[in-house]
Design a protein around this motif. Structure first.
Motif, PDB file in Angstrom:
ATOM      1  N   GLY A  97       0.834  -1.191   0.000  1.00  0.00           N
ATOM      2  CA  GLY A  97       0.000   0.000   0.000  1.00  0.00           C
ATOM      3  C   GLY A  97       0.869   1.242   0.000  1.00  0.00           C
ATOM      4  N   PHE A  98       0.214   2.383   0.065  1.00  0.00           N
ATOM      5  CA  PHE A  98       0.950   3.632   0.197  1.00  0.00           C
ATOM      6  C   PHE A  98       0.037   4.695   0.773  1.00  0.00           C
ATOM      7  CE2 PHE A  98      -0.766   3.840  -4.120  1.00  0.00           C
ATOM      8  CZ  PHE A  98      -1.193   5.154  -4.248  1.00  0.00           C
ATOM      9  N   MET A  99       0.654   5.775   1.229  1.00  0.00           N
ATOM     10  CA  MET A  99      -0.078   6.912   1.763  1.00  0.00           C
ATOM     11  C   MET A  99       0.431   8.183   1.102  1.00  0.00           C
ATOM     12  SD  MET A  99      -0.240   6.058   5.869  1.00  0.00           S
ATOM     13  CE  MET A  99      -1.015   7.618   6.287  1.00  0.00           C
ATOM     14  N   LYS A 100      -0.447   9.155   1.014  1.00  0.00           N
ATOM     15  CA  LYS A 100      -0.092  10.492   0.564  1.00  0.00           C
ATOM     16  C   LYS A 100      -1.118  11.450   1.134  1.00  0.00           C
ATOM     17  CE  LYS A 100      -2.555  10.421  -3.842  1.00  0.00           C
ATOM     18  NZ  LYS A 100      -2.424  10.623  -5.292  1.00  0.00           N
ATOM     19  N   GLY A 101      -0.876  12.720   0.975  1.00  0.00           N
ATOM     20  CA  GLY A 101      -1.845  13.668   1.491  1.00  0.00           C
ATOM     21  C   GLY A 101      -1.318  15.087   1.503  1.00  0.00           C
ATOM     22  N   TYR A 102      -1.973  15.908   2.339  1.00  0.00           N
ATOM     23  CA  TYR A 102      -1.541  17.293   2.470  1.00  0.00           C
ATOM     24  C   TYR A 102      -1.969  17.841   3.822  1.00  0.00           C
ATOM     25  CZ  TYR A 102      -6.362  18.374   1.083  1.00  0.00           C
ATOM     26  OH  TYR A 102      -7.728  18.434   1.004  1.00  0.00           O
ATOM     27  N   TYR A 103      -1.250  18.857   4.247  1.00  0.00           N
ATOM     28  CA  TYR A 103      -1.584  19.618   5.447  1.00  0.00           C
ATOM     29  C   TYR A 103      -2.080  20.983   5.016  1.00  0.00           C
ATOM     30  CZ  TYR A 103       1.258  16.194   8.010  1.00  0.00           C
ATOM     31  OH  TYR A 103       1.773  15.049   8.541  1.00  0.00           O
ATOM     32  N   THR A 104      -3.025  21.516   5.763  1.00  0.00           N
ATOM     33  CA  THR A 104      -3.479  22.879   5.543  1.00  0.00           C
ATOM     34  C   THR A 104      -2.858  23.749   6.626  1.00  0.00           C
ATOM     35  OG1 THR A 104      -5.551  22.104   4.589  1.00  0.00           O
ATOM     36  CG2 THR A 104      -5.492  24.391   5.363  1.00  0.00           C
ATOM     37  N   PHE A 105      -2.146  24.781   6.183  1.00  0.00           N
ATOM     38  CA  PHE A 105      -1.460  25.706   7.077  1.00  0.00           C
ATOM     39  C   PHE A 105      -2.069  27.091   6.968  1.00  0.00           C
ATOM     40  CE2 PHE A 105       1.850  22.542   7.050  1.00  0.00           C
ATOM     41  CZ  PHE A 105       2.586  22.760   8.216  1.00  0.00           C
ATOM     42  N   LYS A 106      -1.803  27.896   8.001  1.00  0.00           N
ATOM     43  CA  LYS A 106      -2.175  29.306   7.983  1.00  0.00           C
ATOM     44  C   LYS A 106      -0.932  30.132   8.266  1.00  0.00           C
ATOM     45  CE  LYS A 106      -5.348  32.672   9.980  1.00  0.00           C
ATOM     46  NZ  LYS A 106      -6.487  32.846  10.921  1.00  0.00           N
ATOM     47  N   ASN A 107      -0.680  31.124   7.421  1.00  0.00           N
ATOM     48  CA  ASN A 107       0.360  32.096   7.665  1.00  0.00           C
ATOM     49  C   ASN A 107      -0.197  33.053   8.721  1.00  0.00           C
ATOM     50  OD1 ASN A 107       1.775  34.640   7.503  1.00  0.00           O
ATOM     51  ND2 ASN A 107       2.657  33.965   5.567  1.00  0.00           N
ATOM     52  N   LEU A 108       0.390  33.059   9.903  1.00  0.00           N
ATOM     53  CA  LEU A 108      -0.170  33.836  11.013  1.00  0.00           C
ATOM     54  C   LEU A 108       0.072  35.333  10.868  1.00  0.00           C
ATOM     55  CD1 LEU A 108       0.527  31.484  14.053  1.00  0.00           C
ATOM     56  CD2 LEU A 108      -1.563  31.731  12.695  1.00  0.00           C
ATOM     57  N   GLU A 109       0.904  35.739   9.927  1.00  0.00           N
ATOM     58  CA  GLU A 109       1.139  37.168   9.708  1.00  0.00           C
ATOM     59  C   GLU A 109       0.198  37.734   8.660  1.00  0.00           C
ATOM     60  OE1 GLU A 109       5.378  37.696   9.164  1.00  0.00           O
ATOM     61  OE2 GLU A 109       5.762  36.469  10.947  1.00  0.00           O
ATOM     62  N   SER A 110      -0.009  36.992   7.557  1.00  0.00           N
ATOM     63  CA  SER A 110      -0.876  37.492   6.479  1.00  0.00           C
ATOM     64  C   SER A 110      -2.301  36.943   6.561  1.00  0.00           C
ATOM     65  CB  SER A 110      -0.288  37.113   5.118  1.00  0.00           C
ATOM     66  OG  SER A 110      -0.400  35.701   4.906  1.00  0.00           O
ATOM     67  N   GLY A 111      -2.480  35.842   7.297  1.00  0.00           N
ATOM     68  CA  GLY A 111      -3.785  35.199   7.364  1.00  0.00           C
ATOM     69  C   GLY A 111      -4.043  34.244   6.212  1.00  0.00           C
ATOM     70  N   MET A 112      -3.099  34.138   5.278  1.00  0.00           N
ATOM     71  CA  MET A 112      -3.271  33.278   4.109  1.00  0.00           C
ATOM     72  C   MET A 112      -3.312  31.800   4.508  1.00  0.00           C
ATOM     73  SD  MET A 112      -0.878  32.975   0.690  1.00  0.00           S
ATOM     74  CE  MET A 112       0.298  31.788   1.325  1.00  0.00           C
ATOM     75  N   ILE A 113      -4.250  31.064   3.909  1.00  0.00           N
ATOM     76  CA  ILE A 113      -4.368  29.620   4.098  1.00  0.00           C
ATOM     77  C   ILE A 113      -3.721  28.949   2.880  1.00  0.00           C
ATOM     78  CG2 ILE A 113      -5.980  27.678   4.343  1.00  0.00           C
ATOM     79  CD1 ILE A 113      -6.105  29.589   6.716  1.00  0.00           C
ATOM     80  N   PHE A 114      -2.911  27.917   3.123  1.00  0.00           N
ATOM     81  CA  PHE A 114      -2.257  27.228   2.008  1.00  0.00           C
ATOM     82  C   PHE A 114      -2.081  25.747   2.327  1.00  0.00           C
ATOM     83  CE2 PHE A 114       1.004  28.890   4.767  1.00  0.00           C
ATOM     84  CZ  PHE A 114       2.018  27.950   4.790  1.00  0.00           C
ATOM     85  N   GLN A 115      -1.920  24.960   1.270  1.00  0.00           N
ATOM     86  CA  GLN A 115      -1.743  23.511   1.417  1.00  0.00           C
ATOM     87  C   GLN A 115      -0.292  23.131   1.187  1.00  0.00           C
ATOM     88  OE1 GLN A 115      -4.533  21.734  -1.306  1.00  0.00           O
ATOM     89  NE2 GLN A 115      -6.204  21.885   0.154  1.00  0.00           N
ATOM     90  N   VAL A 116       0.162  22.155   1.979  1.00  0.00           N
ATOM     91  CA  VAL A 116       1.518  21.629   1.880  1.00  0.00           C
ATOM     92  C   VAL A 116       1.400  20.130   1.626  1.00  0.00           C
ATOM     93  CG1 VAL A 116       3.643  21.193   3.150  1.00  0.00           C
ATOM     94  CG2 VAL A 116       2.481  23.401   3.384  1.00  0.00           C
ATOM     95  N   PHE A 117       2.021  19.673   0.557  1.00  0.00           N
ATOM     96  CA  PHE A 117       1.897  18.271   0.178  1.00  0.00           C
ATOM     97  C   PHE A 117       2.824  17.371   0.987  1.00  0.00           C
ATOM     98  CE2 PHE A 117       0.415  20.706  -3.443  1.00  0.00           C
ATOM     99  CZ  PHE A 117      -0.844  20.154  -3.592  1.00  0.00           C
ATOM    100  N   ILE A 118       2.296  16.227   1.355  1.00  0.00           N
ATOM    101  CA  ILE A 118       3.052  15.178   2.035  1.00  0.00           C
ATOM    102  C   ILE A 118       3.509  14.226   0.934  1.00  0.00           C
ATOM    103  CG2 ILE A 118       2.964  13.320   3.736  1.00  0.00           C
ATOM    104  CD1 ILE A 118       0.406  14.869   4.855  1.00  0.00           C
TER     105      ILE A 118
END
Length: 130
Positions: A97-118
């Motif tokens: 099998g295998f796993m993959k995914g992403y994390y959702t982060f927030k830039n605490l200075e700009s408020g921007m939400i972004f995804q980071v791939f695993i």
């Protein structure tokens, strides 16, 4: 042990996997793996990990999507240059099998939400490859 790394938006994710024979029951088709994740923030801004999305593929079973807040009950905040790591696990019912995914982060200075791939990492019963 297998190690994979990926960088997205200045966040470096490193995954190291290990098969756990002590937790597996091969005769009952239960294969257990640990994975250690290291998250390194090289952004100039402070960020917070808010959410995770995992896609787990088991060659003989239905795919799974696991989604939830944070990781291991935490939503870590990382300043520039800081690292955060944790260990978790996954059980498969087949040898491959295998796993993959992403994390959702927030830039605490700009408020921007972004995804980071695993990075995609394999979960393979070691004796399968012999």
């Amino acid at each position: 042990m297998s190690i994979k790394t990926e960088i997205t938006e200045g966040i470096k994710i490193t995954v190291a996997t290990q098969y756990r024979p002590d937790l597996s029951q091969v005769s009952e088709t239960s294969y257990f793996y640990n994975y250690k994740i290291e998250i390194h923030n090289s952004n100039p801004a402070t960020v917070q990990l808010l959410h995770r999305d995992w896609f787990i593929y088991d060659s003989l079973n239905n795919d799974q999507h696991v989604s939830g807040e944070g990781v291991i009950g935490e939503q870590p905040i990382l300043k520039h240059g800081e690292k955060y790591d944790f260990v978790s696990g996954c059980e498969l019912k087949s040898e491959i099998g295998f796993m993959k995914g992403y994390y959702t982060f927030k830039n605490l200075e700009s408020g921007m939400i972004f995804q980071v791939f695993i990075p995609t990492f394999n979960l393979i019963y070691p004796h399968r490859m012999n």
